[in-house]
Enzyme design. Sequence first.
Site, PDB file in Angstrom:
ATOM      1  N   GLU A 102       2.669  -5.305  18.273  1.00  0.00           N
ATOM      2  CA  GLU A 102       1.334  -5.322  18.870  1.00  0.00           C
ATOM      3  C   GLU A 102       0.396  -5.919  17.842  1.00  0.00           C
ATOM      4  O   GLU A 102       0.665  -5.883  16.648  1.00  0.00           O
ATOM      5  CB  GLU A 102       0.887  -3.903  19.230  1.00  0.00           C
ATOM      6  CG  GLU A 102       0.262  -3.109  18.082  1.00  0.00           C
ATOM      7  CD  GLU A 102       1.187  -2.852  16.900  1.00  0.00           C
ATOM      8  OE1 GLU A 102       2.424  -2.846  17.093  1.00  0.00           O
ATOM      9  OE2 GLU A 102       0.669  -2.693  15.778  1.00  0.00           O
ATOM     10  N   SER A 116      -6.052  -6.767  -1.068  1.00  0.00           N
ATOM     11  CA  SER A 116      -5.016  -6.767  -0.019  1.00  0.00           C
ATOM     12  C   SER A 116      -4.846  -8.138   0.631  1.00  0.00           C
ATOM     13  O   SER A 116      -3.784  -8.456   1.144  1.00  0.00           O
ATOM     14  CB  SER A 116      -5.352  -5.715   1.035  1.00  0.00           C
ATOM     15  OG  SER A 116      -6.660  -5.909   1.539  1.00  0.00           O
ATOM     16  N   LYS A 134       0.607  -7.775   4.299  1.00  0.00           N
ATOM     17  CA  LYS A 134       1.377  -7.412   5.491  1.00  0.00           C
ATOM     18  C   LYS A 134       2.779  -8.027   5.513  1.00  0.00           C
ATOM     19  O   LYS A 134       3.708  -7.454   6.067  1.00  0.00           O
ATOM     20  CB  LYS A 134       0.625  -7.813   6.761  1.00  0.00           C
ATOM     21  CG  LYS A 134      -0.519  -6.872   7.056  1.00  0.00           C
ATOM     22  CD  LYS A 134      -1.021  -7.034   8.484  1.00  0.00           C
ATOM     23  CE  LYS A 134      -2.076  -5.981   8.800  1.00  0.00           C
ATOM     24  NZ  LYS A 134      -3.364  -6.273   8.123  1.00  0.00           N
TER      25      LYS A 134
HETATM   26  C1  LIG Z   1      -4.409  -5.416   7.971  1.00  0.00           C
HETATM   27  C2  LIG Z   1      -5.153  -5.503   6.696  1.00  0.00           C
HETATM   28  C3  LIG Z   1      -5.658  -4.356   6.036  1.00  0.00           C
HETATM   29  C4  LIG Z   1      -5.579  -2.970   6.607  1.00  0.00           C
HETATM   30  O1  LIG Z   1      -4.299  -2.474   6.792  1.00  0.00           O
HETATM   31  P1  LIG Z   1      -3.686  -1.325   5.894  1.00  0.00           P
HETATM   32  O2  LIG Z   1      -2.476  -0.907   6.650  1.00  0.00           O
HETATM   33  O3  LIG Z   1      -4.696  -0.230   5.772  1.00  0.00           O
HETATM   34  O4  LIG Z   1      -3.368  -1.904   4.582  1.00  0.00           O
HETATM   35  C5  LIG Z   1      -6.292  -4.520   4.818  1.00  0.00           C
HETATM   36  N1  LIG Z   1      -6.451  -5.743   4.269  1.00  0.00           N
HETATM   37  C6  LIG Z   1      -5.991  -6.851   4.861  1.00  0.00           C
HETATM   38  C7  LIG Z   1      -6.201  -8.157   4.185  1.00  0.00           C
HETATM   39  C8  LIG Z   1      -5.319  -6.770   6.088  1.00  0.00           C
HETATM   40  O5  LIG Z   1      -4.868  -7.895   6.674  1.00  0.00           O
END
Ligand SMILES: *Cc1c(COP(=O)(O)O)cnc(C)c1O
Length: 388
Positions: free
Chosen positions: A113, A372, A91
């Site tokens: 938000e 992610s 993010k």
């Molecule tokens: C917020 C988040 C997601 C989901 O958000 P996307 O916009 O679909 O990428 C996935 N993995 C993590 C670790 C997150 O913090």
Amino acid sequence: MTSNSVESKGYFGEFGGSYIPENLQKVMDVLEEQFLKYKDDPRFLAEYQYYLKEYIGRENPLTYAKNLTEQIGGAKIYLKREDLNHTGAHKINNAIGQILLAKKMGAKRVIAETGAGQHGVATATACAMFGLECVIYMGKVDTERQALNVFRMELLGAKVVAVDKGQGRLKEAVDEALNDLVQNYENTFYLLGSAVGPHPYPTMVKHFQAVISEESKRQILEKEGKLPTAIVACAGGGSNAIGSFAHYIDEPNVRLIGCEPAEAPSISEGVPAVIHGFKCLTLLDEEGNPKPTFSIAAGLDYPGVGPEHSYLKVSGRGEYVTVTGQEALDAFQLLSKTEGIIPALESSHAVAHAIKLAKELSRDDVIVVTLSGRGDKDVEQVFHMLQK
Ligand SMILES: *Cc1c(COP(=O)(O)O)cnc(C)c1O
């Protein structure tokens, strides 16, 4: 409500666009103009690159998961390590990109938000770094459930506004943030956290997350001398997935696979509908309202998905699969044990599918999975789930 004043802008097939009141549309038009002005500007890009390297710690590795691969005995699995970024997830790539744009636009305040708090923390972090006032809107119920994340944002200098309206959840927080934007747009920037919302947000968020696949493509060519068979990423709103796909969309031999929770299967089971100012595949209840969902991974708990994913699905370019919470929980433990890497519960959905896919493919195949985020934030939750 008016539909988009400028047709074709920000559409992916029938999806995307901008379905918002006129006063908000004016703000979006200015944002689009400024984004287009700066997105390829060499000085802007140099600044973005600087913070990616010096603050976020990019480029992050593409790690060969040797132990996991050998245990499964199929395709080679590589992990794109967004978990190693500062703040522990992807993010921040987008938060830094949008903050730099906000600075160029002369904004003094940034608002956002947040539901579980992850996007709020990324935004508060970037605001602290750039010395901008930061206001985070959060449903009152969510502030109570995520008290520690509220404290974290406050520690970073943000003001957290608990929204005590309606159900006191994400939807009400979005409404309040939009109200604030309409009233204060002259000095305020709305930092959106995923590849959703009215145009130009989905395009802008993709632009700032595309660094994931820009790096992974270079890295896999160095390591394997060829492109991967498949890219696998989890999709909530879809920002890490679209960033992971971006540089492979025009490579027809690379499979693009998005993983959504079986408990919130917006792409697999949704229908085209307008939510939060844009059109996408959406889960609706009998009355046609966005359906409440429940995933063990807070970041994937959303009844819609980014417009480009909706289009990749209907056009057939992308493949979308569902993964259950239990499968994600198993993958969470397996990756921890085999590789010494604790993945976020969101990312564990992608890992779970990669494991299934690796078994079906051969040793000559290569799978790149986007991690992610890291799972430290989820350890306590998993502890309680495993006690049961
Ligand atoms: C917020 C988040 C997601 C989901 O958000 P996307 O916009 O679909 O990428 C996935 N993995 C993590 C670790 C997150 O913090």
